[in-house]
Design a protein around this motif. Structure first.
Motif, PDB file in Angstrom:
ATOM      1  N   ALA A 207       0.860  -1.186   0.000  1.00 20.35           N
ATOM      2  CA  ALA A 207       0.000   0.000   0.000  1.00 20.35           C
ATOM      3  C   ALA A 207       0.894   1.233   0.000  1.00 20.35           C
ATOM      4  O   ALA A 207       2.080   1.152   0.355  1.00 20.35           O
ATOM      5  CB  ALA A 207      -0.927  -0.007   1.217  1.00 20.35           C
ATOM      6  N   PRO A 208       0.366   2.395  -0.387  1.00 15.95           N
ATOM      7  CA  PRO A 208       1.183   3.611  -0.418  1.00 15.95           C
ATOM      8  C   PRO A 208       1.839   3.908   0.920  1.00 15.95           C
ATOM      9  O   PRO A 208       1.210   3.803   1.981  1.00 15.95           O
ATOM     10  CB  PRO A 208       0.172   4.700  -0.800  1.00 15.95           C
ATOM     11  N   VAL A 209       3.108   4.271   0.876  1.00 22.17           N
ATOM     12  CA  VAL A 209       3.873   4.577   2.081  1.00 22.17           C
ATOM     13  C   VAL A 209       3.530   5.992   2.536  1.00 22.17           C
ATOM     14  O   VAL A 209       3.595   6.940   1.754  1.00 22.17           O
ATOM     15  CB  VAL A 209       5.380   4.432   1.820  1.00 22.17           C
ATOM     16  N   LEU A 210       3.177   6.122   3.806  1.00 20.19           N
ATOM     17  CA  LEU A 210       2.769   7.415   4.360  1.00 20.19           C
ATOM     18  C   LEU A 210       3.857   8.078   5.177  1.00 20.19           C
ATOM     19  O   LEU A 210       3.943   9.310   5.228  1.00 20.19           O
ATOM     20  CB  LEU A 210       1.520   7.240   5.235  1.00 20.19           C
ATOM     21  N   GLN A 211       4.704   7.271   5.847  1.00 27.69           N
ATOM     22  CA  GLN A 211       5.718   7.837   6.730  1.00 27.69           C
ATOM     23  C   GLN A 211       7.041   7.112   6.545  1.00 27.69           C
ATOM     24  O   GLN A 211       7.064   5.885   6.361  1.00 27.69           O
ATOM     25  CB  GLN A 211       5.283   7.736   8.204  1.00 27.69           C
ATOM     26  N   MET A 212       8.129   7.882   6.569  1.00 35.10           N
ATOM     27  CA  MET A 212       9.470   7.316   6.531  1.00 35.10           C
ATOM     28  C   MET A 212      10.382   8.153   7.422  1.00 35.10           C
ATOM     29  O   MET A 212      10.270   9.380   7.457  1.00 35.10           O
ATOM     30  CB  MET A 212      10.034   7.313   5.105  1.00 35.10           C
ATOM     31  N   SER A 213      11.267   7.484   8.127  1.00 36.68           N
ATOM     32  CA  SER A 213      12.257   8.171   8.941  1.00 36.68           C
ATOM     33  C   SER A 213      13.508   7.307   8.998  1.00 36.68           C
ATOM     34  O   SER A 213      13.412   6.080   9.101  1.00 36.68           O
ATOM     35  CB  SER A 213      11.718   8.434  10.352  1.00 36.68           C
ATOM     36  N   TYR A 214      14.671   7.957   8.945  1.00 39.57           N
ATOM     37  CA  TYR A 214      15.939   7.224   8.856  1.00 39.57           C
ATOM     38  C   TYR A 214      16.648   7.238  10.194  1.00 39.57           C
ATOM     39  O   TYR A 214      16.851   8.308  10.805  1.00 39.57           O
ATOM     40  CB  TYR A 214      16.827   7.856   7.783  1.00 39.57           C
ATOM     41  N   ASN A 215      17.032   6.054  10.667  1.00 40.66           N
ATOM     42  CA  ASN A 215      17.811   5.903  11.886  1.00 40.66           C
ATOM     43  C   ASN A 215      19.284   5.994  11.517  1.00 40.66           C
ATOM     44  O   ASN A 215      19.894   5.016  11.070  1.00 40.66           O
ATOM     45  CB  ASN A 215      17.497   4.560  12.557  1.00 40.66           C
ATOM     46  N   PHE A 216      19.868   7.174  11.698  1.00 43.57           N
ATOM     47  CA  PHE A 216      21.246   7.392  11.256  1.00 43.57           C
ATOM     48  C   PHE A 216      22.243   6.624  12.112  1.00 43.57           C
ATOM     49  O   PHE A 216      23.326   6.275  11.637  1.00 43.57           O
ATOM     50  CB  PHE A 216      21.564   8.892  11.287  1.00 43.57           C
ATOM     51  N   LYS A 217      21.920   6.367  13.365  1.00 43.52           N
ATOM     52  CA  LYS A 217      22.839   5.651  14.244  1.00 43.52           C
ATOM     53  C   LYS A 217      23.063   4.211  13.783  1.00 43.52           C
ATOM     54  O   LYS A 217      24.173   3.672  13.896  1.00 43.52           O
ATOM     55  CB  LYS A 217      22.305   5.655  15.673  1.00 43.52           C
ATOM     56  N   PHE A 218      22.014   3.580  13.248  1.00 45.79           N
ATOM     57  CA  PHE A 218      22.107   2.186  12.819  1.00 45.79           C
ATOM     58  C   PHE A 218      21.835   2.021  11.330  1.00 45.79           C
ATOM     59  O   PHE A 218      21.724   0.899  10.853  1.00 45.79           O
ATOM     60  CB  PHE A 218      21.131   1.330  13.632  1.00 45.79           C
ATOM     61  N   HIS A 219      21.747   3.135  10.608  1.00 46.69           N
ATOM     62  CA  HIS A 219      21.581   3.134   9.149  1.00 46.69           C
ATOM     63  C   HIS A 219      20.467   2.173   8.713  1.00 46.69           C
ATOM     64  O   HIS A 219      20.665   1.264   7.921  1.00 46.69           O
ATOM     65  CB  HIS A 219      22.903   2.784   8.465  1.00 46.69           C
ATOM     66  N   CYS A 220      19.312   2.430   9.286  1.00 50.44           N
ATOM     67  CA  CYS A 220      18.136   1.626   8.975  1.00 50.44           C
ATOM     68  C   CYS A 220      16.950   2.565   8.750  1.00 50.44           C
ATOM     69  O   CYS A 220      16.719   3.481   9.542  1.00 50.44           O
ATOM     70  CB  CYS A 220      17.836   0.657  10.119  1.00 50.44           C
ATOM     71  N   MET A 221      16.230   2.335   7.677  1.00 49.39           N
ATOM     72  CA  MET A 221      15.034   3.123   7.389  1.00 49.39           C
ATOM     73  C   MET A 221      13.818   2.430   7.989  1.00 49.39           C
ATOM     74  O   MET A 221      13.676   1.204   7.909  1.00 49.39           O
ATOM     75  CB  MET A 221      14.847   3.286   5.886  1.00 49.39           C
ATOM     76  N   ILE A 222      12.940   3.227   8.589  1.00 50.54           N
ATOM     77  CA  ILE A 222      11.674   2.730   9.116  1.00 50.54           C
ATOM     78  C   ILE A 222      10.568   3.381   8.307  1.00 50.54           C
ATOM     79  O   ILE A 222      10.491   4.609   8.220  1.00 50.54           O
ATOM     80  CB  ILE A 222      11.514   3.045  10.608  1.00 50.54           C
ATOM     81  N   SER A 223       9.721   2.576   7.697  1.00 52.49           N
ATOM     82  CA  SER A 223       8.646   3.086   6.852  1.00 52.49           C
ATOM     83  C   SER A 223       7.336   2.434   7.255  1.00 52.49           C
ATOM     84  O   SER A 223       7.307   1.301   7.756  1.00 52.49           O
ATOM     85  CB  SER A 223       8.946   2.829   5.366  1.00 52.49           C
ATOM     86  N   SER A 224       6.243   3.164   7.015  1.00 53.37           N
ATOM     87  CA  SER A 224       4.913   2.653   7.358  1.00 53.37           C
ATOM     88  C   SER A 224       3.944   3.020   6.249  1.00 53.37           C
ATOM     89  O   SER A 224       4.000   4.130   5.703  1.00 53.37           O
ATOM     90  CB  SER A 224       4.441   3.242   8.696  1.00 53.37           C
ATOM     91  N   ASP A 225       3.053   2.100   5.904  1.00 47.48           N
ATOM     92  CA  ASP A 225       2.150   2.333   4.783  1.00 47.48           C
ATOM     93  C   ASP A 225       0.717   2.571   5.255  1.00 47.48           C
ATOM     94  O   ASP A 225       0.435   2.637   6.454  1.00 47.48           O
ATOM     95  CB  ASP A 225       2.207   1.170   3.785  1.00 47.48           C
ATOM     96  N   GLN A 226      -0.170   2.684   4.286  1.00 46.63           N
ATOM     97  CA  GLN A 226      -1.561   3.036   4.550  1.00 46.63           C
ATOM     98  C   GLN A 226      -2.310   1.941   5.300  1.00 46.63           C
ATOM     99  O   GLN A 226      -3.296   2.216   5.983  1.00 46.63           O
ATOM    100  CB  GLN A 226      -2.265   3.336   3.220  1.00 46.63           C
ATOM    101  N   LYS A 227      -1.849   0.709   5.214  1.00 47.74           N
ATOM    102  CA  LYS A 227      -2.487  -0.393   5.930  1.00 47.74           C
ATOM    103  C   LYS A 227      -1.970  -0.545   7.353  1.00 47.74           C
ATOM    104  O   LYS A 227      -2.488  -1.359   8.111  1.00 47.74           O
ATOM    105  CB  LYS A 227      -2.277  -1.699   5.167  1.00 47.74           C
TER     106      LYS A 227
END
Length: 484
Positions: A207-227
């Motif tokens: 589903a379309p991604v609504l939120q994204m934020s990057y964890n620079f300390k551990f170089h991991c992206m966290i994303s969340s979609d419409q569902k």
């Protein structure tokens, strides 16, 4: 036996966190208001390195603001507005402090509303604005200038979620606005080559991604979609080969090819071999972009998402309205469309606590105070609280809180509710109906409510937390003084 006159030793506080006054949380009852933006302010961003504030509005304008020193002489300020539309609200008292920010520059960056404004981590050297005109503008924050533009091809519609990623923050991840089949894609653009075609497309969401934020300390992206699905994925771009187990975040430097033919040195074949070897290493690192996170590389402690609470929003059939990661990288918070704020531990993916911001919580508080004969909670009388409750119900019918609302994103001013952590990572800053709450994570208590005096007329949706005095660039001040 101790002497009867001996004084008892003072008890040590069990809390290691500093007091609310030590971290310089704003204590203002009222705010300065600027009318520089002619349209609704949709996004704000802050660069701690350059002490620069960027604001974006619905009419496609990006403005640069520079913080001024607290010793600046007081200046007359416009009175608070009765509406939040079109106003950029500062974070200091209007009385006795002078002007806190100074307008620097303005750009007509987009011909359509700006969907997002993001800053590179951790210092904020580069900023990017993503518009609904399918343009991406890049800015040099220190020089408050536009450095590049990506005119994205029409078959890659850009959405509202975006974030820089990688060690050098040279890549920009932008969610796709496409719905239905093919929705949920995340486009990776290069901020160096400015190619209109994504260098990579990541397909983890359905589903379309609504939120994204990057964890620079551990170089991991966290994303969340419409569902409501929350995903972790690798954002590391180290020029090293993945070994699975290593002391360097799961990477180790590859062995260079040994050249025994010394005649090849003069002919330049050595450089060709090394460049080919380096290309293989870079290709391997690039191929790992968007992969599942690894404990050695991204600092996670779970081996399966079924052992986490990353599906908690999906089970409740809600989506993430806002997502923020603490500066320490150990926690992240999600504001759900059910008006509950969930605090997660990053390493385990487990939900730690929930903060309930539903209106029925405030209804019970006000009813209890009125029944006991006390004044309404937080200084609100029945009429004032009724007006705020009506405004909250209207906001719940827009895309600010309801992504499937019949009210379009543009009709509600392209506004978004944003939560954030303070620079120490010990406090969560949460805009609410009664003002901006500052919640201490170690005790789960609200330590302060910022802007409580203006919350009756202004519904705060977000902002940027800035601590300390302004950083003054002496050379810039001299140059500007000579040009006047």
């Amino acid at each position: 036996m101790p002497s009867p006159d001996a004084q008892p030793a003072p008890k040590r506080s069990r809390l290691s966190a500093p007091s609310i006054h030590e971290i310089e949380i704003p204590s203002s009852e009222h705010y300065q208001v600027s009318y520089a933006h002619r349209s609704v302010v949709t996004r704000t961003a802050y660069s701690p390195k350059h002490d620069m504030i960027l604001t974006a509005s619905q009419d496609g304008i990006v403005k640069f603001w520079k913080r001024t020193s607290n010793s600046a002489p007081p200046q007359s300020m416009a009175p608070p507005s009765s509406s939040s539309n079109g106003n950029f609200i500062n974070k200091e008292l209007a009385a006795g402090t002078g002007q806190c920010v100074e307008f620097i520059k303005s750009y007509q960056a987009h011909t359509a509303p700006i969907a997002n404004l993001v800053m590179s981590l951790p210092d904020g050297d580069t900023a990017a604005s993503v518009g609904q005109d399918n343009l991406i503008k890049l800015y040099d924050v220190g020089g408050f200038d536009v450095t590049g533009m990506i005119r994205v091809q029409s078959n890659y519609p850009t959405g509202k979620a975006a974030a820089f990623l990688g060690e050098q923050q040279s890549l920009l991840a932008v969610a796709s606005a496409q719905e239905g089949k093919g929705g949920g894609a995340i486009y990776i653009f290069s901020a160096v080559t400015l190619s209109p075609v994504p260098v990579k497309t990541i397909k983890l969401h359905a589903a379309p991604v609504l939120q994204m934020s990057y964890n620079f300390k551990f170089h991991c992206m966290i994303s969340s979609d419409q569902k409501g699905v929350i995903e972790y994925w690798n954002g590391s771009m180290l020029s090293q080969t993945l070994q699975g187990t290593s002391s360097n975040n799961g990477y180790s430097v590859s062995d260079h090819t040994i050249i025994d033919d010394y005649d090849a040195i003069d002919s330049g074949e050595t450089d060709d071999l090394e460049s080919r070897d380096e290309k293989k290493v870079n290709d391997a690192a690039f191929a790992a972009l968007g992969d599942a996170p690894l404990p050695e590389r991204n600092g996670i402690s779970f081996d399966s998402k079924m052992n986490t609470d990353l599906y908690s929003l999906l089970k409740k059939k809600i989506c993430a309205v806002s997502l923020a990661i603490s500066p320490t990288g150990t926690h992240f918070a999600v504001y759900g469309s059910d008006r509950k704020v969930r605090l997660f531990e990053y390493h385990s993916g487990k939900s730690i606590v929930q903060y309930d911001e539903r209106m029925k919580v405030y209804d019970k508080q006000v009813a209890k105070r009125q029944a006991s004969g006390d004044s309404a909670d937080n200084g609100m009388d029945a009429i004032d609280y009724g007006n705020r409750a009506a405004r909250e119900r209207e906001m719940g019918d827009t895309t600010i809180l309801n992504m499937i609302s019949k009210v379009s994103y543009q009709e509600c001013g392209n506004q978004s509710l944003c939560i954030q952590f303070d620079p120490t990572g010990r406090y969560l800053v949460l805009p609410t109906v009664i003002g901006i709450k500052v919640i201490e994570l170690s005790t789960n208590k609200c330590r302060k409510i910022i802007g409580k005096g203006d919350a009756s007329t202004l519904r705060f949706l977000g902002g940027v937390m800035i601590t300390g005095d302004a950083k003054v660039d002496k050379q810039m001040e001299l140059a500007r003084a000579e040009g006047m």
